[in-house]
Design a protein around this motif. Structure first.
Motif: not given
Length: 176
Positions: A82-86, A127-132, A150-158, A167-171
């Motif tokens: 959800a927006s603004g949530q982890a 926030l992306a880091k907290q979600r990861a 392995e944690l990858n650095k958060p990426e910005q979507m276009q 607003r996603r995390v992939e494993v």
């Protein structure tokens, strides 16, 4: 006088009949609209299938604004937030079962976070880091060690605005 009284009575009857007919037509139209809206189910993120001409790896995601969700697509576990949530979605343990099995077989779990460009860049990256980290913690609760993750650095979507895909995390599993 009787013809005038009879004409008034007929006019009243005609006006009353016309008024009743208008009410009947309006109530029928309103009833049909309400009925059609009432039987059309609201879209639910977990029950929407991709159109037949879309590749299998693409899934239509809607209504993620209401809360977190999780999906498995081609071996990749995708957590939507959800927006603004982890907060992680219910069902995370079931979705991560194959990842845990892969890690047990010697592979490494790779976690990648994504965010959109709304708000401040530093805030979105955090926030992306907290979600990861939330996903990492869920894996660790299932017995995966930190060395196997392995944690990858958060990426910005276009993407801009309230975009669930951003607003996603992939494993996924790697051969390491």
């Amino acid at each position: 006088m009787s013809s005038s009284s009879s004409d008034d009575s007929q006019e009243r009857f005609a006006l009353g009949f016309l008024f009743a007919l208008i009410i009947l037509i309006l109530s029928t139209v309103v009833g049909v609209v309400v009925y059609k809206r009432g039987i059309t189910p609201a879209p639910v993120a977990s029950s929407i299938a991709a159109p037949a001409n879309m590749p299998a790896a693409v899934e239509i995601v809607t209504n993620v604004e209401d809360g977190p969700s999780v999906r498995v697509e081609d071996g990749i576990v995708k957590f939507y937030f959800a927006s603004g949530q982890a907060d992680i979605a219910a069902g995370a343990n079931d979705a991560l079962a194959d990842v845990v099995a892969g890690v047990t077989a010697g592979k490494k779990a790779v976690i990648s976070g994504f965010h959109d460009d709304t708000g401040g860049a530093a805030m979105n990256a955090e926030l992306a880091k907290q979600r990861a980290f939330a996903v990492r913690d869920a894996l660790m609760a299932l017995g995966v060690t930190e060395a196997q993750i392995e944690l990858n650095k958060p990426e910005q979507m276009q993407a801009s605005g309230s975009n669930p895909e951003a607003r996603r995390v992939e494993v996924m599993l790697s051969a390491d």
